[in-house]
Design an enzyme around this catalytic site. Structure first.
Site, PDB file in Angstrom:
ATOM      1  N   HIS A   1       0.846  -1.195   0.000  1.00 33.87           N
ATOM      2  CA  HIS A   1       0.000   0.000   0.000  1.00 33.87           C
ATOM      3  C   HIS A   1       0.883   1.246   0.000  1.00 33.87           C
ATOM      4  O   HIS A   1       1.838   1.347   0.778  1.00 33.87           O
ATOM      5  CB  HIS A   1      -0.896  -0.001   1.239  1.00 33.87           C
ATOM      6  CG  HIS A   1      -1.831   1.147   1.324  1.00 33.87           C
ATOM      7  ND1 HIS A   1      -1.762   2.096   2.326  1.00 33.87           N
ATOM      8  CD2 HIS A   1      -2.870   1.522   0.530  1.00 33.87           C
ATOM      9  CE1 HIS A   1      -2.723   2.987   2.153  1.00 33.87           C
ATOM     10  NE2 HIS A   1      -3.407   2.672   1.076  1.00 33.87           N
TER      11      HIS A   1
ATOM     12  N   GLU B   1       0.421  -0.742  -4.824  1.00 34.62           N
ATOM     13  CA  GLU B   1      -0.605   0.285  -4.999  1.00 34.62           C
ATOM     14  C   GLU B   1       0.080   1.625  -4.818  1.00 34.62           C
ATOM     15  O   GLU B   1       0.774   1.853  -3.810  1.00 34.62           O
ATOM     16  CB  GLU B   1      -1.718   0.085  -3.969  1.00 34.62           C
ATOM     17  CG  GLU B   1      -2.867   1.070  -4.087  1.00 34.62           C
ATOM     18  CD  GLU B   1      -2.734   2.273  -3.155  1.00 34.62           C
ATOM     19  OE1 GLU B   1      -3.653   3.107  -3.134  1.00 34.62           O
ATOM     20  OE2 GLU B   1      -1.699   2.396  -2.442  1.00 34.62           O
TER      21      GLU B   1
ATOM     22  N   ASP C   1       0.072   6.184  -5.842  1.00 32.13           N
ATOM     23  CA  ASP C   1      -0.851   7.320  -5.876  1.00 32.13           C
ATOM     24  C   ASP C   1      -0.388   8.396  -6.853  1.00 32.13           C
ATOM     25  O   ASP C   1       0.468   9.220  -6.515  1.00 32.13           O
ATOM     26  CB  ASP C   1      -0.967   7.913  -4.475  1.00 32.13           C
ATOM     27  CG  ASP C   1      -1.439   6.886  -3.466  1.00 32.13           C
ATOM     28  OD1 ASP C   1      -2.635   6.551  -3.497  1.00 32.13           O
ATOM     29  OD2 ASP C   1      -0.613   6.406  -2.661  1.00 32.13           O
TER      30      ASP C   1
ATOM     31  N   HIS D   1       0.781  10.504  -2.205  1.00 29.24           N
ATOM     32  CA  HIS D   1      -0.525  10.141  -1.670  1.00 29.24           C
ATOM     33  C   HIS D   1      -1.357  11.363  -1.307  1.00 29.24           C
ATOM     34  O   HIS D   1      -2.515  11.491  -1.699  1.00 29.24           O
ATOM     35  CB  HIS D   1      -0.378   9.248  -0.433  1.00 29.24           C
ATOM     36  CG  HIS D   1      -1.695   8.859   0.167  1.00 29.24           C
ATOM     37  ND1 HIS D   1      -2.327   9.617   1.134  1.00 29.24           N
ATOM     38  CD2 HIS D   1      -2.523   7.820  -0.085  1.00 29.24           C
ATOM     39  CE1 HIS D   1      -3.480   9.050   1.449  1.00 29.24           C
ATOM     40  NE2 HIS D   1      -3.621   7.965   0.731  1.00 29.24           N
TER      41      HIS D   1
END
Length: 313
Positions: free
Chosen positions: A56, A84, A86, A99
């Site tokens: 993440h 994952e 951003d 993020h």
């Protein structure tokens, strides 16, 4: 003379050990995925799959800032993983990895990402999870895509980047094998699928109703890995069953829940329970810790093992 020689020998041993450690640190775990067809096969639920970790925000580990290529490599030194990440837009419309909408938490800068050009952002340094300033810089999405080929799969979260730009950068780099797109609804998946039939999705499918919506819009299940939520709860059993029979792997994100448990033992038990209860993968901030926890659950034999390898970088 003897004392001096012993010191020199000890120094030589230390150097040799350091060289060995350096060589080991340059060996990373990789995913052997070369085509979009491979990616779909990798994510197809078979019942004899190899559970794995998705980092993440790229994995959140001390010394390695989130959403950095260095963090990806650090995780891959310990475990195979997807990431994952951003994407956000700069003032001059370049896609970078960040993020937050602001720079304060994770960089030496302040203010909004979108108020700075790429050149200005490249002057900043990234901070790790404990707020320590590192030597690492903000990467562009393009840099990350180029780096990831032959190593891993990047999963693009939905931030402030227009769909058109996301689709364009995937097409530009022929990145359908190493880049997935997060979609929050069947309508979003259809937008991408109508324009590029090769893109694979991390799709929000938290309910039976959501499942039916993807089916109604004709999104192929071969192109979906399902995010079912942050909580490992018994109510997920029917959803797992319905997705699995369609060949869909399911994922739980522990970032807002089990990653925050106080002790390592509690966290390890939670990670293992997620896999035992039916999920195929875990999206975790603590990417390395979660991977270590589920190692005892890895199958001795699986056709999926062909997708897992190692590489020296």
């Amino acid at each position: 003379m003897i004392a001096w020689y012993k010191k020199l020998a000890a120094c030589g041993i230390a150097i040799a050990m350091s060289g060995t450690m350096y060589a080991q640190s340059n060996t990373i775990n990789v995913l052997n995925i070369k085509t979009a067809k491979d990616l779909r096969a990798f994510f197809k639920y078979t019942g004899k799959d190899v559970p794995f970790i998705s980092g993440h925000r790229g994995g959140v580990n001390v010394g390695f800032p989130e959403n950095s290529i260095e963090a990806f490599e650090n995780t891959l030194r310990h475990t195979p993983a997807t990431f994952e990440i951003d994407p956000r837009l700069t003032k001059d419309s370049v896609i970078v990895l960040m993020h937050d909408a602001t720079l304060n938490r994770t960089t030496t800068g302040t203010g909004k990402v979108g108020d700075y050009t790429l050149a200005e952002l490249k002057q900043l340094y990234l901070k790790d999870v404990e707020g320590n300033v590192t030597k690492f810089r903000i990467p562009t999405l393009e840099e990350a895509i180029i780096w990831s080929k032959g190593k891993t799969v990047l999963i693009l979260d939905k931030k402030d980047v227009p769909f058109e730009m996301t689709a364009a950068i995937i097409a530009k780099h022929n990145a359908e094998a190493n880049v997935m797109v997060t979609v929050h609804s069947a309508k979003e998946a259809k937008w991408y699928h109508d324009r590029n039939r090769e893109i694979v999705f991390e799709a929000f499918v938290k309910t039976q109703k959501a499942l039916e919506e993807y089916e109604a819009l004709g999104i192929p299940w071969t192109h979906i890995m399902a995010y079912v939520g942050p909580d490992n709860k018994p109510e997920l059993k029917p959803l797992y069953a319905n997705l699995n029979k369609r060949g869909v792997m399911c994922m739980i994100s522990t970032a807002p829940t089990y990653d925050k448990l106080a002790s390592a033992e509690e966290r390890a038990n939670a990670y293992r329970a997620i896999i035992r209860d039916g999920a195929s993968l875990i999206e975790a901030d603590r990417s390395i810790e979660a991977a270590d926890a589920i190692k005892p659950l890895l199958p001795a034999k699986s056709k999926k093992k062909k997708f897992f390898g190692k590489k020296t970088i």
